[in-house]
Design an enzyme around this catalytic site. Structure first.
Site, PDB file in Angstrom:
ATOM      1  N   GLY A  96      20.965 -52.511 -24.150  1.00  0.00           N
ATOM      2  CA  GLY A  96      21.069 -51.066 -24.229  1.00  0.00           C
ATOM      3  C   GLY A  96      19.671 -50.492 -24.213  1.00  0.00           C
ATOM      4  N   ASP A 131       9.675 -52.577 -31.245  1.00  0.00           N
ATOM      5  CA  ASP A 131       9.201 -51.380 -31.933  1.00  0.00           C
ATOM      6  C   ASP A 131       9.546 -50.094 -31.182  1.00  0.00           C
ATOM      7  OD1 ASP A 131       7.394 -51.375 -29.810  1.00  0.00           O
ATOM      8  OD2 ASP A 131       5.661 -51.941 -31.024  1.00  0.00           O
ATOM      9  N   GLY A 132      10.155 -50.226 -29.998  1.00  0.00           N
ATOM     10  CA  GLY A 132      10.557 -49.038 -29.254  1.00  0.00           C
ATOM     11  C   GLY A 132       9.413 -48.286 -28.609  1.00  0.00           C
ATOM     12  N   ARG A 185      10.571 -40.462 -17.065  1.00  0.00           N
ATOM     13  CA  ARG A 185      10.822 -40.692 -15.643  1.00  0.00           C
ATOM     14  C   ARG A 185      11.976 -39.821 -15.178  1.00  0.00           C
ATOM     15  NH1 ARG A 185      13.471 -45.922 -17.022  1.00  0.00           N
ATOM     16  NH2 ARG A 185      11.595 -47.085 -16.521  1.00  0.00           N
ATOM     17  N   ARG A 192      23.676 -48.051 -14.773  1.00  0.00           N
ATOM     18  CA  ARG A 192      23.286 -49.370 -14.278  1.00  0.00           C
ATOM     19  C   ARG A 192      24.507 -50.223 -13.933  1.00  0.00           C
ATOM     20  NH1 ARG A 192      18.048 -50.274 -17.464  1.00  0.00           N
ATOM     21  NH2 ARG A 192      17.708 -48.269 -18.478  1.00  0.00           N
ATOM     22  N   ASP A 263      20.930 -55.228 -15.258  1.00  0.00           N
ATOM     23  CA  ASP A 263      20.728 -53.978 -15.984  1.00  0.00           C
ATOM     24  C   ASP A 263      19.564 -53.173 -15.414  1.00  0.00           C
ATOM     25  OD1 ASP A 263      19.472 -56.364 -17.311  1.00  0.00           O
ATOM     26  OD2 ASP A 263      18.375 -54.800 -18.376  1.00  0.00           O
ATOM     27  N   ASN A 264      18.870 -53.716 -14.413  1.00  0.00           N
ATOM     28  CA  ASN A 264      17.768 -52.993 -13.764  1.00  0.00           C
ATOM     29  C   ASN A 264      18.127 -52.526 -12.359  1.00  0.00           C
ATOM     30  OD1 ASN A 264      16.202 -53.328 -16.035  1.00  0.00           O
ATOM     31  ND2 ASN A 264      15.104 -55.103 -15.256  1.00  0.00           N
TER      32      ASN A 264
END
Length: 478
Positions: A96, A131-132, A185, A192, A263-264
């Site tokens: 996710g 850590d995001g 972006r 996806r 997922d990309n």
């Protein structure tokens, strides 16, 4: 006074971001990280104009894309998307948006729905042990790659904003502590292949049908059908064609994605989440972008095969809605779309019109790319030198690698180039084509751009490179 945030307005019948129709099943509301500082390093003003945000002040920009205050009439809270995916061939249900979220959906001047998504905006329920955050170097690299891909006419997400956030990050694959940033972006869709795979994994037919309805309504309306099984098959065919076109463009541009996990891949055939990308210095089918891809699964020459494999996984997920014998024909157009795109984009990057004879056009590709692989010629320089074919013989003779063009092995390539007609040869008069060498983004050049930023906060080389890329975009006009 005109509202500079008019991009927050959507279809009159709802006046809400369309993703909200399916958000409860596919996303989690999250909060953006609170950063120690927000320093605007780059904004994509051209695309800001396209989505109605061109008049936003720098302070307003920081509010929305550094502190993530909601755009008027848009998402009231960011949404971290849920999905699964195959990562290097292994299925992972624990995925996710782990360091990003959907911040807003906007419309552009062409009437398309676009997502504003983030990278490095903080932890989410899907961060696992991360850590995001995003390193500033990673943000700089994505701006460069996305801008260059766009200049080369490749369907790609657009880097929209880069804000330095004042944190020191520890990373195992670069000198640490290193600087942090948050990137925004712009993409036609962030849905996806892995979004569909998650529905299949959960055996949630209702959610899958809702996802298909959303994707058809917003991105592939030509696939609409009152019968859900036929609609799923038609959507798969649209995605297969879009994916084939994208990978054909990659191959002509010499682009190596790096991490072609399911997922990309997104449903609109846009390049995104390319992580350790590379552009080829020379033609090498076995070149691998990611240092951790030790078996070369996603090597340059294997990208079309991997795209086909990813589509097969998408088709498998759609078995919730349609039969295998009905889905299989929807995959077939991928090969034709890829082949036609590769040929068309090679001609476009050479500024030449195809002959229209499939055998002869394929003959040029075989001769051209075969010669590039055998000779070790610079990928970017060769396309630059021969842009316009017969209109550039004199330019090619003055090239830094002109000696390569005098070899006997180049003879068949020269003959094929000379047999084609230049398209808009007036482009050769533009300043970009007056220089001896083109813009390029091989890895050594990228590292050289980062060094002065890291050492002394000197952005001049980065600025010069982005300006050169924009000069190429205008000159190529793709």
């Amino acid at each position: 006074m005109e509202d500079p945030l008019n991009a927050g307005k959507f279809k009159k019948e709802t006046n809400l971001p369309p993703f909200l129709r399916i958000a409860p099943e596919f996303a989690d509301p999250v909060l953006a990280a609170r950063f120690p500082e927000t320093v605007l390093r780059w904004r994509n003003q051209r695309w800001a104009q396209s989505i109605g945000l061109g008049n936003l002040s720098d302070s307003g920009w920081l509010s929305h894309f550094g502190r993530f205050e909601a755009l008027p009439g848009n998402l009231s809270q960011p949404l971290a998307m849920r999905y699964h995916g195959h990562q290097f061939g292994t299925y992972n249900p624990d995925l996710g948006d782990g360091r990003g979220f959907l911040f807003a959906q906007v419309g552009d001047t062409a009437g398309r729905l676009l997502d504003l998504g983030t990278k490095g905006s903080g932890q989410t329920p899907w961060s696992r042990r991360g850590d995001g955050r995003l390193t500033l170097k990673g943000g700089v690299r994505e701006i460069l790659a996305a801008s260059y891909l766009e200049a080369l006419g490749v369907n790609t997400s657009k880097a929209f904003s880069l804000i330095e956030t004042g944190e020191a990050l520890e990373r195992g694959d670069e000198p640490s502590p290193t600087r942090s940033c948050v990137l925004v972006r712009l993409s036609h869709s962030h849905v996806r292949f892995g979004t569909f795979q998650r529905c299949a994994y959960l055996d949630d037919r209702a959610a899958m049908a809702k996802l298909v309805d959303y994707c058809v309504a917003e991105f592939h309306p030509g696939a609409d059908d009152p019968d859900m099984a036929r609609k799923a098959c038609a959507l798969l065919e649209c995605i297969a064609v879009a994916t084939g076109k994208m990978i054909g463009q990659w191959m002509a541009a010499g682009f190596v994605h790096g991490v072609m996990n399911t997922d990309n891949f997104n449903i609109t055939g846009e390049t995104f989440d390319f992580c350790p990308w590379r552009f080829l210095a020379q033609s090498d089918p076995n070149f691998t972008a990611a240092y951790f891809d030790q078996n070369g699964l996603y090597r340059f020459g294997r990208q079309p095969l991997q795209g086909s494999w990813a589509l097969q996984q998408l088709a498998s997920a759609l078995l919730l809605l349609a039969e295998a014998e009905d889905l299989a024909p929807s995959l077939a157009p991928f090969e034709t779309a890829y082949r036609d795109s590769f040929a068309a984009h090679t001609h476009a990057l050479l500024g030449l019109a195809p002959l229209g004879d499939v055998a002869q056009d394929i003959g040029l590709l075989q001769a051209f790319y075969g010669w590039m692989t055998d000779s070790g010629a610079s990928w970017a320089q060769t396309f630059f030198d021969w842009f316009g074919g017969p209109a550039s013989e004199r330019r090619a003779a003055a090239s830094p690698q002109a000696a390569l063009y005098t070899s006997a092995s180049f003879g068949p390539v020269r003959a094929a180039l000379m047999a084609r007609t230049p398209v808009r040869p007036g482009r050769l008069a533009l300043p970009y084509f007056q220089a001896p060498s083109p813009v390029s983004l091989v890895i050594g050049e990228v590292e050289a751009l980062w060094d002065p930023i890291a050492a002394s906060d000197d952005w001049s080389a980065f600025k010069a490179k982005t300006e050169h890329i924009e000069e190429a975009r205008i000159a190529l006009g793709l």
